[in-house]
Design a protein around this motif. Sequence first.
Motif, short mmCIF file in Angstrom:
data_model
loop_
_atom_site.label_atom_id
_atom_site.label_comp_id
_atom_site.label_asym_id
_atom_site.label_seq_id
_atom_site.Cartn_x
_atom_site.Cartn_y
_atom_site.Cartn_z
N ALA A 17 6.68 -1.89 -7.00
CA ALA A 17 6.89 -0.79 -6.06
C ALA A 17 7.37 0.46 -6.79
O ALA A 17 6.94 1.58 -6.47
N ALA A 18 8.23 0.30 -7.78
CA ALA A 18 8.71 1.45 -8.55
C ALA A 18 7.56 2.09 -9.33
O ALA A 18 7.47 3.32 -9.43
N TYR A 19 6.67 1.29 -9.88
CA TYR A 19 5.51 1.82 -10.59
C TYR A 19 4.58 2.56 -9.63
O TYR A 19 4.00 3.59 -9.97
N GLY A 20 4.45 2.04 -8.41
CA GLY A 20 3.63 2.72 -7.41
C GLY A 20 4.20 4.07 -7.04
O GLY A 20 3.46 5.05 -6.88
N ILE A 21 5.52 4.16 -6.93
CA ILE A 21 6.16 5.46 -6.65
C ILE A 21 5.91 6.42 -7.80
O ILE A 21 5.64 7.60 -7.60
N LYS A 22 5.97 5.91 -9.05
CA LYS A 22 5.71 6.75 -10.21
C LYS A 22 4.27 7.27 -10.21
O LYS A 22 4.01 8.43 -10.51
N LEU A 23 3.33 6.40 -9.85
CA LEU A 23 1.93 6.83 -9.79
C LEU A 23 1.73 7.92 -8.74
O LEU A 23 1.04 8.91 -8.99
N MET A 24 2.34 7.76 -7.58
CA MET A 24 2.19 8.77 -6.53
C MET A 24 2.86 10.09 -6.94
O MET A 24 2.33 11.16 -6.68
N PHE A 43 -3.45 7.77 -6.81
CA PHE A 43 -2.58 7.83 -5.63
C PHE A 43 -2.80 6.64 -4.72
O PHE A 43 -1.85 6.06 -4.19
N THR A 44 -4.05 6.24 -4.55
CA THR A 44 -4.36 5.09 -3.68
C THR A 44 -3.75 3.81 -4.24
O THR A 44 -3.15 3.03 -3.49
N LEU A 45 -3.90 3.59 -5.53
CA LEU A 45 -3.31 2.39 -6.13
C LEU A 45 -1.79 2.43 -6.08
O LEU A 45 -1.14 1.40 -5.87
N GLY A 46 -1.21 3.60 -6.25
CA GLY A 46 0.24 3.73 -6.12
C GLY A 46 0.71 3.38 -4.73
O GLY A 46 1.72 2.69 -4.55
N THR A 47 -0.02 3.83 -3.72
CA THR A 47 0.33 3.51 -2.33
C THR A 47 0.22 2.01 -2.08
O THR A 47 1.08 1.41 -1.43
N ILE A 48 -0.82 1.39 -2.60
CA ILE A 48 -1.01 -0.05 -2.43
C ILE A 48 0.13 -0.81 -3.11
O ILE A 48 0.67 -1.77 -2.54
N PHE A 49 0.51 -0.41 -4.32
CA PHE A 49 1.61 -1.07 -5.02
C PHE A 49 2.92 -0.96 -4.25
O PHE A 49 3.69 -1.92 -4.15
#
Length: 77
Positions: A17-24, A43-49
Amino acid sequence: MGRLVAFIILLIPGIMAAYGIKLMRDTLFNKLLEPYPALWLQFTLGTIFVVLGIGFFAGFLLNRDRKKGNVSKRFQK
């Protein structure tokens, strides 16, 4: 030993989840990272994570509270 295993099981979705926030966040600042070909995909993969990580953690807490009987009637099986 059991608590350590449970901690590791909860740590993995937390990191995801933290990596997803970083991606977004990087997408919002127009910083494209290496393995992703486009900003929208990043952004889509970050949201999914983020959704999977928080969803796993929330499901774990709900399951634990159901076993202890700490949930309201609408959340009980």
